[in-house]
Design a protein around this motif. Structure first.
Motif, PDB file in Angstrom:
ATOM      1  N   THR A  69      -4.282   2.273  -0.259  1.00  0.00           N
ATOM      2  CA  THR A  69      -4.564   1.569  -1.754  1.00  0.00           C
ATOM      3  C   THR A  69      -3.129   0.903  -2.175  1.00  0.00           C
ATOM      4  O   THR A  69      -2.235   1.387  -1.746  1.00  0.00           O
ATOM      5  CB  THR A  69      -4.775   2.919  -2.587  1.00  0.00           C
ATOM      6  OG1 THR A  69      -6.087   3.265  -2.064  1.00  0.00           O
ATOM      7  CG2 THR A  69      -4.936   2.204  -3.971  1.00  0.00           C
ATOM      8  N   THR A 121       0.749  -1.109  -0.007  1.00  0.00           N
ATOM      9  CA  THR A 121       0.135  -0.002  -0.128  1.00  0.00           C
ATOM     10  C   THR A 121       0.814   1.332   0.025  1.00  0.00           C
ATOM     11  O   THR A 121       1.877   1.263   0.331  1.00  0.00           O
ATOM     12  CB  THR A 121      -0.879   0.130   1.360  1.00  0.00           C
ATOM     13  OG1 THR A 121      -0.024   0.262   2.346  1.00  0.00           O
ATOM     14  CG2 THR A 121      -1.659  -1.279   1.343  1.00  0.00           C
ATOM     15  N   ARG A 175       1.084   3.548   1.972  1.00  0.00           N
ATOM     16  CA  ARG A 175       1.499   3.892   3.716  1.00  0.00           C
ATOM     17  C   ARG A 175       2.729   2.886   3.834  1.00  0.00           C
ATOM     18  O   ARG A 175       3.536   3.228   4.333  1.00  0.00           O
ATOM     19  CB  ARG A 175       0.373   3.816   4.694  1.00  0.00           C
ATOM     20  CG  ARG A 175       1.034   4.127   5.936  1.00  0.00           C
ATOM     21  CD  ARG A 175       0.081   3.854   6.979  1.00  0.00           C
ATOM     22  NE  ARG A 175      -1.097   4.978   6.742  1.00  0.00           N
ATOM     23  CZ  ARG A 175      -0.841   6.232   7.293  1.00  0.00           C
ATOM     24  NH1 ARG A 175       0.200   6.611   8.010  1.00  0.00           N
ATOM     25  NH2 ARG A 175      -1.981   7.280   7.103  1.00  0.00           N
ATOM     26  N   GLN A 207      -1.093   9.570  -9.445  1.00  0.00           N
ATOM     27  CA  GLN A 207      -0.962   9.255  -8.160  1.00  0.00           C
ATOM     28  C   GLN A 207       0.408   8.546  -8.002  1.00  0.00           C
ATOM     29  O   GLN A 207       0.886   8.837  -7.030  1.00  0.00           O
ATOM     30  CB  GLN A 207      -2.126   8.280  -7.740  1.00  0.00           C
ATOM     31  CG  GLN A 207      -3.353   9.020  -7.302  1.00  0.00           C
ATOM     32  CD  GLN A 207      -4.531   8.268  -7.715  1.00  0.00           C
ATOM     33  OE1 GLN A 207      -4.634   6.955  -7.784  1.00  0.00           O
ATOM     34  NE2 GLN A 207      -5.925   8.717  -7.336  1.00  0.00           N
ATOM     35  N   GLU A 262      -3.371  11.322   1.084  1.00  0.00           N
ATOM     36  CA  GLU A 262      -3.784  10.717   2.466  1.00  0.00           C
ATOM     37  C   GLU A 262      -4.885   9.836   2.144  1.00  0.00           C
ATOM     38  O   GLU A 262      -5.166   8.823   2.579  1.00  0.00           O
ATOM     39  CB  GLU A 262      -4.418  12.029   3.297  1.00  0.00           C
ATOM     40  CG  GLU A 262      -3.286  12.978   3.682  1.00  0.00           C
ATOM     41  CD  GLU A 262      -3.686  14.029   4.293  1.00  0.00           C
ATOM     42  OE1 GLU A 262      -3.512  14.339   5.739  1.00  0.00           O
ATOM     43  OE2 GLU A 262      -4.489  14.963   3.711  1.00  0.00           O
ATOM     44  N   GLU A 263      -5.996  10.207   1.183  1.00  0.00           N
ATOM     45  CA  GLU A 263      -7.018   9.276   0.975  1.00  0.00           C
ATOM     46  C   GLU A 263      -6.468   7.937   0.179  1.00  0.00           C
ATOM     47  O   GLU A 263      -7.416   6.993   0.241  1.00  0.00           O
ATOM     48  CB  GLU A 263      -8.081   9.915  -0.077  1.00  0.00           C
ATOM     49  CG  GLU A 263      -8.657  11.197   0.532  1.00  0.00           C
ATOM     50  CD  GLU A 263      -9.890  11.875  -0.090  1.00  0.00           C
ATOM     51  OE1 GLU A 263     -10.193  11.361  -1.332  1.00  0.00           O
ATOM     52  OE2 GLU A 263     -10.455  12.753   0.139  1.00  0.00           O
ATOM     53  N   LYS A 264      -5.271   7.804  -0.039  1.00  0.00           N
ATOM     54  CA  LYS A 264      -4.844   6.641  -0.930  1.00  0.00           C
ATOM     55  C   LYS A 264      -4.035   5.912  -0.067  1.00  0.00           C
ATOM     56  O   LYS A 264      -3.270   5.049  -0.601  1.00  0.00           O
ATOM     57  CB  LYS A 264      -4.207   7.060  -2.227  1.00  0.00           C
ATOM     58  CG  LYS A 264      -5.335   7.609  -3.290  1.00  0.00           C
ATOM     59  CD  LYS A 264      -6.079   6.716  -3.840  1.00  0.00           C
ATOM     60  CE  LYS A 264      -7.049   7.357  -4.885  1.00  0.00           C
ATOM     61  NZ  LYS A 264      -8.103   6.094  -5.330  1.00  0.00           N
ATOM     62  N   ALA A 265      -3.738   6.320   1.275  1.00  0.00           N
ATOM     63  CA  ALA A 265      -2.625   5.604   1.915  1.00  0.00           C
ATOM     64  C   ALA A 265      -2.996   4.140   1.970  1.00  0.00           C
ATOM     65  O   ALA A 265      -1.941   3.308   2.038  1.00  0.00           O
ATOM     66  CB  ALA A 265      -2.726   6.378   3.455  1.00  0.00           C
TER      67      ALA A 265
END
Length: 305
Positions: free
Chosen positions: A142, A109, A111, A151, A137-140
Motif C-alpha cells: 500500500t 509503498t 515496503r 498505520q 505485513e498486509e499493508k506492504a
C-alpha cells in the motif's frame, strides 16, 4: 507482556557505565518564555525512560534538543557521550528517532519506503522483520499516502528502529494506534531493550508508561517535578489514603496518612454491625500524575477552600 510481568531490566548503574543521556540546566526559550526551564535528567544505559506531561509542558522540545534537531539556549546535553548540537553522521547512525512528523515518501509503498531507507544504514533490520513487528505485513504493497494515521505511526516506528540504534527517541509513538497495534508496539520496545537499546519515550498514556518504563519523569511548565519507577512516583502523595463509608445514607470521606486509626474508630462505633460501604483507597498512577502537573487540587489545597 502485562503490567504484572514487566520486561527484565538491563539498567546499568553509575559505577558501571556513564548515562546514555545526561542533561544539566537545560533551557529553551520562545519569545522570551522558557518552555524548558532548568531541566536536569539522566537516562541509564539499557533503560526505558518515559517522559510524561501535559501538552505544552516541554516534552517534545526536550526530545528534539536531545536528537540534535533543535538548539538549546542554556545548559549541557550529552547523548552517548556526544553533544547533539555537534553530532556527526556517525553519531546520528547510533540513534533512532520516531517523531510526530511524517518522513516517508508518500508515493512509495510501505515496503519500498523501508527498502529505500535501509540503504542509509550499515546493518539494517530486514524489511520483512520490521513489517511483522509493526503489524504492517498486509499493508506492504500500500502506498504511504493511503495509510491511516495509526498505520503511518507504525511505519514511523519501523523506520526509527531500522538501523538497530543504541538510543531510541519515541515521541508519542502510539498516538492513533488501535489497542492491538499498541500491544504490538510494546512488544517491539521490550525487544529493543532486551537487545541493549536505551529508550526514551514521551506518551500521554499512563498505562503505557507503567507497562514499559523502568522510570518515569513528570514534566510541568518546563521543569521535571518528579522521577521514580512508575509504582513509586509521587511517594509523598501515595502515603495519603482515603477512607470512605456511608453514614445516614450519605457518603463520608476522610483523607489520612494513618488509615488504621480511622478504621479503628469506625469499627469501635459499629460494634454490632459492619461499617456500611467501607473502602480504603490510595492514589494510583493517574491520581498522582494529575496532582504533580497541577491538574487537580491536593487535599491540603482543598482544605483551604
Amino acid at each position: 507482556m502485562t503490567a504484572t510481568q514487566p520486561a527484565p531490566s538491563r539498567i546499568g548503574t553509575a559505577t558501571e557505565d556513564p548515562p546514555a543521556v545526561r542533561v544539566r540546566g537545560l533551557v529553551k526559550r520562545y519569545g522570551g518564555k522558557a518552555v524548558v526551564d532548568g531541566l536536569d535528567l539522566d537516562v541509564r544505559p539499557g533503560e526505558c525512560f518515559a517522559l510524561l506531561g501535559p501538552n505544552g509542558a516541554g516534552k517534545t522540545t526536550t526530545i528534539e534538543i536531545l536528537e540534535g534537531v533543535r538548539r538549546r539556549d542554556e545548559g549541557t546535553v550529552s547523548v552517548l557521550g556526544v553533544d547533539p548540537a555537534a553530532g556527526s553522521r556517525g553519531w546520528r547512525a547510533r540513534i533512532g528517532v520516531v517523531s510526530q512528523a511524517e518522513s516517508a515518501g508518500q508515493a512509495l509503498t510501505v515496503r519500498e519506503a523501508l527498502d529505500h531507507f535501509a540503504r542509509y544504514h550499515t546493518a539494517p533490520r530486514p524489511t520483512g522483520e520490521l513489517l511483522a513487528v509493526t503489524g504492517l505485513e498486509e499493508k506492504a504493497g500500500t502506498r504511504v499516502s493511503a495509510l491511516s494515521g495509526g498505520q503511518r505511526r507504525r511505519l514511523a516506528v519501523a523506520l526509527g528502529v531500522q538501523g538497530r540504534p543504541e538510543v531510541v527517541f519515541l515521541d508519542e509513538p502510539t498516538t492513533g494506534m488501535d489497542p492491538v497495534a499498541r500491544r504490538q508496539f510494546w512488544e517491539l520496545v521490550c525487544g529493543l531493550r532486551a537487545g541493549g537499546a536505551t529508550v526514551l519515550l514521551t506518551t500521554h498514556y499512563l498505562d503505557e508508561a507503567a507497562e514499559l518504563a523502568d522510570r518515569v519523569g513528570v514534566i510541568a511548565d518546563g521543569r521535571l517535578v518528579d522521577v521514580a519507577p512508575p509504582a513509586e512516583l509521587g511517594a509523598d502523595l501515595r502515603r495519603r489514603a482515603t477512607v470512605s463509608w456511608l453514614e445516614a445514607g450519605a457518603r463520608r470521606e476522610v483523607g489520612t496518612e494513618n488509615p488504621s486509626a480511622v478504621l479503628r474508630d469506625l469499627l469501635a462505633a459499629h460494634t454490632r454491625d459492619e461499617v456500611p460501604g467501607l473502602t480504603v483507597t490510595r492514589p494510583g498512577l493517574e491520581d498522582v500524575y494529575l496532582q504533580l502537573v497541577g491538574a487537580v487540587p491536593t487535599r491540603a489545597e482543598e482544605s483551604l477552600r
